[in-house]
Design a protein around this motif. Structure first.
Motif, PDB file in Angstrom:
ATOM      1  N   PRO A   1      44.156   2.572 -31.158  1.00 21.45           N
ATOM      2  CA  PRO A   1      43.341   1.356 -31.241  1.00 21.45           C
ATOM      3  C   PRO A   1      42.387   1.355 -32.427  1.00 21.45           C
ATOM      4  CG  PRO A   1      42.972   2.502 -29.143  1.00 21.45           C
ATOM      5  CD  PRO A   1      44.026   3.246 -29.861  1.00 21.45           C
ATOM      6  N   MET A   2      41.911   2.544 -32.836  1.00 22.16           N
ATOM      7  CA  MET A   2      41.018   2.579 -33.987  1.00 22.16           C
ATOM      8  C   MET A   2      41.758   2.189 -35.263  1.00 22.16           C
ATOM      9  SD  MET A   2      38.678   5.853 -32.973  1.00 22.16           S
ATOM     10  CE  MET A   2      38.442   6.464 -34.602  1.00 22.16           C
ATOM     11  N   ALA A   3      42.973   2.700 -35.394  1.00 21.82           N
ATOM     12  CA  ALA A   3      43.773   2.339 -36.576  1.00 21.82           C
ATOM     13  C   ALA A   3      44.080   0.844 -36.554  1.00 21.82           C
ATOM     14  CB  ALA A   3      45.059   3.150 -36.605  1.00 21.82           C
ATOM     15  N   ALA A   4      44.352   0.331 -35.362  1.00 18.31           N
ATOM     16  CA  ALA A   4      44.650  -1.094 -35.242  1.00 18.31           C
ATOM     17  C   ALA A   4      43.432  -1.917 -35.652  1.00 18.31           C
ATOM     18  CB  ALA A   4      45.054  -1.430 -33.804  1.00 18.31           C
ATOM     19  N   ALA A   5      42.260  -1.492 -35.185  1.00 20.01           N
ATOM     20  CA  ALA A   5      41.037  -2.219 -35.519  1.00 20.01           C
ATOM     21  C   ALA A   5      40.793  -2.202 -37.021  1.00 20.01           C
ATOM     22  CB  ALA A   5      39.849  -1.595 -34.784  1.00 20.01           C
ATOM     23  N   LEU A   6      41.047  -1.030 -37.611  1.00 17.69           N
ATOM     24  CA  LEU A   6      40.862  -0.888 -39.058  1.00 17.69           C
ATOM     25  C   LEU A   6      41.792  -1.832 -39.815  1.00 17.69           C
ATOM     26  CD1 LEU A   6      38.923   1.005 -40.481  1.00 17.69           C
ATOM     27  CD2 LEU A   6      40.765   2.689 -40.668  1.00 17.69           C
ATOM     28  N   ALA A   7      43.045  -1.892 -39.379  1.00 12.52           N
ATOM     29  CA  ALA A   7      44.022  -2.745 -40.072  1.00 12.52           C
ATOM     30  C   ALA A   7      43.652  -4.215 -39.934  1.00 12.52           C
ATOM     31  CB  ALA A   7      45.417  -2.498 -39.515  1.00 12.52           C
ATOM     32  N   VAL A   8      43.191  -4.598 -38.735  1.00 13.74           N
ATOM     33  CA  VAL A   8      42.801  -5.995 -38.533  1.00 13.74           C
ATOM     34  C   VAL A   8      41.593  -6.332 -39.404  1.00 13.74           C
ATOM     35  CG1 VAL A   8      41.860  -7.630 -36.851  1.00 13.74           C
ATOM     36  CG2 VAL A   8      43.788  -6.182 -36.223  1.00 13.74           C
ATOM     37  N   GLY A   9      40.597  -5.423 -39.421  1.00 16.04           N
ATOM     38  CA  GLY A   9      39.415  -5.653 -40.242  1.00 16.04           C
ATOM     39  C   GLY A   9      39.775  -5.776 -41.711  1.00 16.04           C
ATOM     40  N   PHE A  10      40.685  -4.927 -42.161  1.00 15.97           N
ATOM     41  CA  PHE A  10      41.146  -4.959 -43.560  1.00 15.97           C
ATOM     42  C   PHE A  10      41.788  -6.307 -43.865  1.00 15.97           C
ATOM     43  CE2 PHE A  10      44.492  -3.945 -46.720  1.00 15.97           C
ATOM     44  CZ  PHE A  10      43.693  -3.478 -47.750  1.00 15.97           C
ATOM     45  N   ALA A  11      42.667  -6.754 -42.966  1.00 16.03           N
ATOM     46  CA  ALA A  11      43.366  -8.026 -43.189  1.00 16.03           C
ATOM     47  C   ALA A  11      42.378  -9.191 -43.202  1.00 16.03           C
ATOM     48  CB  ALA A  11      44.429  -8.236 -42.107  1.00 16.03           C
ATOM     49  N   VAL A  12      41.385  -9.131 -42.312  1.00 15.98           N
ATOM     50  CA  VAL A  12      40.382 -10.208 -42.268  1.00 15.98           C
ATOM     51  C   VAL A  12      39.623 -10.266 -43.585  1.00 15.98           C
ATOM     52  CG1 VAL A  12      38.200 -10.893 -41.207  1.00 15.98           C
ATOM     53  CG2 VAL A  12      40.126 -10.241 -39.770  1.00 15.98           C
ATOM     54  N   SER A  13      39.228  -9.095 -44.081  1.00 17.71           N
ATOM     55  CA  SER A  13      38.495  -9.064 -45.353  1.00 17.71           C
ATOM     56  C   SER A  13      39.350  -9.622 -46.485  1.00 17.71           C
ATOM     57  CB  SER A  13      38.067  -7.631 -45.668  1.00 17.71           C
ATOM     58  OG  SER A  13      37.754  -7.508 -47.043  1.00 17.71           O
ATOM     59  N   VAL A  14      40.593  -9.180 -46.551  1.00 15.97           N
ATOM     60  CA  VAL A  14      41.460  -9.615 -47.652  1.00 15.97           C
ATOM     61  C   VAL A  14      41.665 -11.129 -47.618  1.00 15.97           C
ATOM     62  CG1 VAL A  14      43.806  -9.498 -48.554  1.00 15.97           C
ATOM     63  CG2 VAL A  14      42.622  -7.403 -47.918  1.00 15.97           C
ATOM     64  N   ALA A  15      41.658 -11.726 -46.423  1.00 16.60           N
ATOM     65  CA  ALA A  15      41.980 -13.146 -46.302  1.00 16.60           C
ATOM     66  C   ALA A  15      40.806 -14.074 -46.605  1.00 16.60           C
ATOM     67  CB  ALA A  15      42.496 -13.431 -44.894  1.00 16.60           C
ATOM     68  N   GLN A  16      39.569 -13.526 -46.752  1.00 15.87           N
ATOM     69  CA  GLN A  16      38.401 -14.400 -46.903  1.00 15.87           C
ATOM     70  C   GLN A  16      38.442 -15.195 -48.194  1.00 15.87           C
ATOM     71  OE1 GLN A  16      36.286 -15.019 -44.555  1.00 15.87           O
ATOM     72  NE2 GLN A  16      37.362 -13.525 -43.290  1.00 15.87           N
ATOM     73  N   TYR A  17      38.284 -16.491 -48.108  1.00  9.91           N
ATOM     74  CA  TYR A  17      38.194 -17.295 -49.318  1.00  9.91           C
ATOM     75  C   TYR A  17      36.760 -17.796 -49.554  1.00  9.91           C
ATOM     76  CZ  TYR A  17      38.238 -21.108 -52.562  1.00  9.91           C
ATOM     77  OH  TYR A  17      37.910 -21.922 -53.605  1.00  9.91           O
ATOM     78  N   LEU A  18      36.293 -18.711 -48.697  1.00  9.55           N
ATOM     79  CA  LEU A  18      34.995 -19.342 -48.959  1.00  9.55           C
ATOM     80  C   LEU A  18      33.838 -18.346 -49.083  1.00  9.55           C
ATOM     81  CD1 LEU A  18      35.087 -22.683 -46.947  1.00  9.55           C
ATOM     82  CD2 LEU A  18      34.869 -22.413 -49.411  1.00  9.55           C
ATOM     83  N   PRO A  19      33.684 -17.404 -48.122  1.00 11.96           N
ATOM     84  CA  PRO A  19      32.561 -16.466 -48.269  1.00 11.96           C
ATOM     85  C   PRO A  19      32.644 -15.672 -49.569  1.00 11.96           C
ATOM     86  CG  PRO A  19      33.489 -16.339 -46.074  1.00 11.96           C
ATOM     87  CD  PRO A  19      34.434 -17.171 -46.884  1.00 11.96           C
TER      88      PRO A  19
END
Lengths: 553, 420
Positions: A475-493
């Motif tokens: 689950p920690m690796a999963a959380a890390l991957a999700v967080g990474f993907a969220v960061s990469v996807a940010q446009y407006l901020p």
């Protein structure tokens, strides 16, 4: 030392909530700035009610269908080779941006799409048919895209749950018991296991529902148009230069949030009720004895179910690949009349930003995970419920307002246009998703492991590192991957807080494709999937190793 | 087309030195029109002195130009401009944005934070966004009419260079390029383009399900409605004045009658509309639609050049004229590089930069300058820009936008009738 621990947790909560309060100030000012003006305009607009209904219907249907499909796939496949094969595909599916899947599927089903061209060849059509397949009033394509995109996320969350040694142990016990008593395995899943774990899935499910009801880009690309969903309307109004329209947009965002809170409370209550029923059921035993033991024939139908998830993605990717190189492509030709490399030339110029995006994403995800773990180890479990609205708020509220609010905060701190500001904001944005993945797995981790380690004389941090970390690796690796993907996807901020001068692959993709040129959009959609793909693949490797270690031990 | 730096330096010197003669007329006009009067000091024209001071101050500045980046041709043009400006000591940095609204939001936030050194030096803008920033006093100016290149601007033939969607510009933004509503279609399907609203309806009858327009309040969709309103309304002069609610019904009735007849013949029977003009252009290429529209008269021509539309596509405007407007460059009041931004604007308005911008192989954006007044050498640079397959053969007159107060009531009425 529970006082100190609570103090750390409270400090952490403050650190997280403070910038959001600042950002929400911007929302509030627009939503209540000139009294009830925005609300009056919203109520007077004939689009509001049908748009709200459309949002709730498409988002709700997508969430329920995605959950049902995830449950059905789990029941049908878990413990069989098909499950592992599906889970191997999940990282790739998660990495595909929502908008990319929407465009890819639209390229398949639109009146001049690949399917219609195939039919035209057989039927001898000269012109595209009048199919309402994209932007259909009922939002069917929107629902389909959301289900297909949320299903992998739910499967991923389920896998993270089922990978936990304690859950795995319960699972094999229950299965053995079911077999011994002559019950069908699927009966145990549906009546005991899934309902019991429902509350553990509440976080991911809430994220899915919140996303589906408030999504703008996908709804704009393929959703209904007369009227569009309320999220799209709100976004359009907020973009308006007229302050009164902006107030109406903010009011629409508030209305949408209220609707969502109602939905979330209903869903949580339903999941809790299911879990209670399941506990009673478990005491009484499964409802009806199975007439027959698990039949081998059932497994034969399941690969088909697996393909239902992966094949649309493959076709969408194929359509995007074709479109990225296509020049003029008249109907009903199956092949473009002219090919062009122009879009790839432009897209490849943005490749240098991949490195910065990866560094930023890694820094943000790692920080978010560290803060998430700190919360898990210090905050009393009862605090989670209070934290939940703050975790979901950034997912639900309109991105334009939040970005403007965060920009205000970064201006006050003089962090705008700087790496430091971007890192902080991306961490802040990744944190909710990281916690939504991490918390359920952490809280349901059998406390006796920890207690045993403490009894054996291990300190808190040694216990965390030597006992909990290996067991919660997946689950920690999963959380890390999700967080990474969220960061990469940010446009407006990224554009706001970076003041536009710190470009990432996503800001390049969004700005360069703003002209609506299809081939360029297709090329960037494929390029944008690269980084999240790497992240999810790495997380999948970690959890596969954890499973292997589990079997070995 | 690489420009010789020596020639450029000479040109610049000539521009600065020649200002006294060239600008005298412009100053006289400005003075006559009640603009800022210019006084002479020590025999040196104040304008020229001020401009060389600005040029000196601009050296070493970085101008962060926040500009919509949705076109690779525009982006390539800005890269060229940056290379041209480098020898003058100004670094032009294109900050890519997807919507001008993003930049407006940032400026509002910076104002609230009382940030004196903002993050934007130059902004590509027009219409409502300009109106908002001007009303909020967030724009530097007036500066546009003091720039050396201003004297070539065609303020008579192109009055929208001084009035942006009904709002007097007053020097708070500088005209950069021209836009005019233009239709395009495949010649094989639409051999005789319609010349007016009635012709458009006949075209819809001949091509049922193949014509439509972007859903208002999309910019192009709203313009399509304004175009029809201008053509159909009994008293067009009413549209130039602020909205008189009592006359709204009578003025717009012919528009709704036309749309009621058009929609049953339109794409998806007028129950759905494409989101943008870009989506329509793509649908035209796909064969789903028979006609698309644009604000750039050269769009079809440049799409043909790029291989995304067939060479048989041609463009037209309605004979009596189509709605036109201008897009501008503005400098935020808190721009740190205000001098550099003015040097950039002056360059982008110059004949050389405007000619390259108008070139179809580069961008194909019509110039704001008066070609007839340009020196012969500069004028020749524009020659290649006009004739290309797919471009509008005979440009129609430019019709002004209706007064801004009409737009929202029209959009609301449209939404009530057709949008839900």
């Amino acid at each position: 030392m529970s006082g100190l621990r609570s103090a750390v947790a409270a400090g952490l909560a403050l650190l997280y909530v403070a910038p959001w309060v600042g950002a929400l100030g911007a929302v509030a000012r627009l939503a209540w700035g000139d009294g009830a003006e925005g609300y009056r305009a919203l109520m007077a607009d004939p689009q509001t009610l049908p748009a709200l209904a459309s949002s709730v219907a498409t988002g709700g249907a997508a969430t329920v269908l995605a959950l049902a499909a995830a449950a059905a796939l789990t029941v049908g496949l878990h413990g069989r080779p098909g499950w592992d094969r599906l889970q191997r595909a999940v990282p790739a599916l998660l990495a595909v941006p929502h908008a990319a899947l929407a465009v890819g599927l639209a390229l398949l089903v639109m009146p001049s799409g690949l399917i219609a061209r195939g039919v035209a060849m057989l039927a001898g059509w000269a012109d595209p048919p009048d199919w309402p397949t994209v932007h259909d009033p009922a939002g069917l394509l929107l629902i389909a895209v959301l289900v297909l995109k949320e299903l992998p996320f739910l499967l991923w969350s389920l896998q993270a749950l089922l990978d936990r040694p304690d859950v795995a142990a319960v699972l094999s016990r229950q299965r053995a018991a079911a077999r011994t008593l002559g019950h069908r395995e699927s009966t145990v899943w549906w009546t005991v296991l899934l309902p019991a774990w429902g509350p553990a899935l509440a976080g991911p499910l809430l994220a899915v529902g919140a996303y589906a009801v408030t999504v703008v880009d996908v709804a704009w690309l393929v959703g209904p148009t007369t009227p569009p969903t309320l999220a799209v309307l709100s976004w359009q109004w907020l973009q308006d230069a007229d302050p009164q329209r902006q107030a109406q947009g903010a009011a629409a965002a508030v209305a949408l949030t209220v609707a969502l809170v109602v939905l979330a409370i209903a869903t949580t209550a339903a999941l809790a009720a299911l879990a209670m029923l399941a506990r009673r059921q478990a005491l009484r035993g499964p409802p009806r004895p199975a007439v027959q033991p698990p039949a081998a024939g059932r497994a034969g139908r399941l690969p088909w179910a697996r393909w239902c998830t992966t094949v649309p993605y493959a076709l969408a990717a194929l359509a995007l690949a074709l479109a990225s190189g296509a020049g003029w492509w008249p109907f009903p030709a199956l092949w473009p009349e002219r090919w062009t490399a122009a879009s790839w030339v432009t897209a490849l110029e943005a490749v240098p930003t991949l490195g910065f995006s990866a560094a930023l994403g890694a820094a943000a995800a790692a920080t978010a995970l560290a803060l998430g773990l700190l919360w898990c180890t210090t905050a009393p479990p009862a605090w989670d419920r209070r934290a939940l609205p703050w975790l979901v708020a950034p997912i639900v509220l309109p991105g334009l307002l939040l970005a403007a609010g965060l920009y205000r905060v970064s201006l006050a701190l003089q962090w705008d246009g700087r790496w430091l500001g971007l890192w902080a904001v991306h961490t802040l944005l990744a944190l909710p998703y990281v916690l939504l993945v991490l918390l359920p797995a952490w809280r349901r981790h059998d406390p006796r492991w920890r207690q045993a380690a403490r009894v054996l004389g291990r300190g808190r941090w040694a216990t965390l590192w030597r006992v909990q970390r290996p067991m919660l690796q997946a689950p920690m690796a999963a959380a890390l991957a999700v967080g990474f993907a969220v960061s990469v996807a940010q446009y407006l901020p990224t554009v706001f807080v970076g003041a536009g001068v710190l470009p990432t692959i996503t800001t390049e993709a969004v700005t360069l494709t703003a002209g609506g040129q299809r081939s360029l959009g297709a090329a960037f959609a494929l390029l944008q999937a690269l980084l999240p793909l790497a992240g999810f693949a790495a997380a999948a490797a970690v959890s596969a190793r954890a499973r292997a270690w589990e079997r070995h031990a | 087309m690489a420009t010789d730096p020596h020639r450029r330096a000479a040109l610049r010197a000539a521009l600065v030195l020649g200002l006294s003669a060239g600008a005298a007329k412009a100053r006289a006009q400005t003075a006559a029109s009640g603009g800022p009067t210019v006084t002479a000091r020590d025999g040196v024209p104040d304008g020229a002195a001020r401009w060389s001071a600005i040029e000196r101050e601009a050296r070493g500045q970085t101008v962060r130009f926040n500009a919509w980046a949705g076109s690779d041709r525009v982006n390539a043009y800005l890269q060229w401009a940056a290379a041209q400006l480098a020898p003058r000591g100004v670094r032009l940095q294109h900050v890519k944005i997807a919507e001008t609204a993003e930049a407006v939001q940032r400026l509002l936030a910076e104002r609230d934070a009382q940030r004196r050194a903002g993050s934007i030096d130059l902004l590509w803008i027009n219409g409502e966004n300009f109106l908002r920033l001007k009303r909020e006093r967030l724009l530097h100016g007036p500066f546009a009419e003091q720039l050396p290149s201003w004297r070539w601007v065609d303020t008579v033939g192109k009055p929208t260079t001084r009035v942006d969607f009904g709002e007097p510009v007053e020097g708070y933004e500088a005209p950069w390029g021209m836009a005019q509503l233009t239709f395009f279609a495949d010649r094989r399907r639409v051999p005789d383009p319609p010349r007016d609203a009635a012709g458009l309806l006949a075209l819809a009858q001949a091509n049922p399900g193949r014509l439509t327009y972007p859903k208002p309040p999309d910019f192009h969709g709203a313009t399509f409605l304004k175009q029809l309103l201008r053509e159909l309304t009994p008293e067009p002069a009413v549209l130039d004045r602020p909205l008189d609610a009592a006359r709204f019904e009578a003025a717009t009735a012919p528009l709704w009658t036309w749309l009621d007849r058009f929609h049953p013949l339109a794409w998806r029977q007028g129950r759905q509309f494409p989101p943008t003009a870009a989506a329509m252009r793509q649908s035209l290429a796909d064969g789903e639609l028979a006609m698309a529209l644009s604000f750039n008269p050269n769009e079809a021509a440049s799409e043909i050049l790029a291989g995304r539309l067939p060479p048989t596509v041609h463009s037209w405007q309605h004979a009596a004229g189509t709605i036109g407007n201008t897009h501008f460059l503005a400098i935020p009041v808190n721009a740190p590089a205000r001098a550099g931004a003015q040097v950039v604007v002056d360059f982008l308005m110059s004949p050389a930069a405007q000619a390259r911008k108008a070139d179809l192989a580069v961008w194909g954006d019509p110039t704001v300058l008066d070609l007839a007044r340009l020196p012969a050498d500069d004028r020749r640079a524009f020659d290649g820009a006009m004739r290309a397959p797919g471009a509008v053969p005979v440009p129609a007159p430019v019709l002004p936008e209706p007064h801004a107060s009409w737009v929202e009531p029209i959009e609301r009425a449209w939404t009530r009738r057709y949008g839900v």
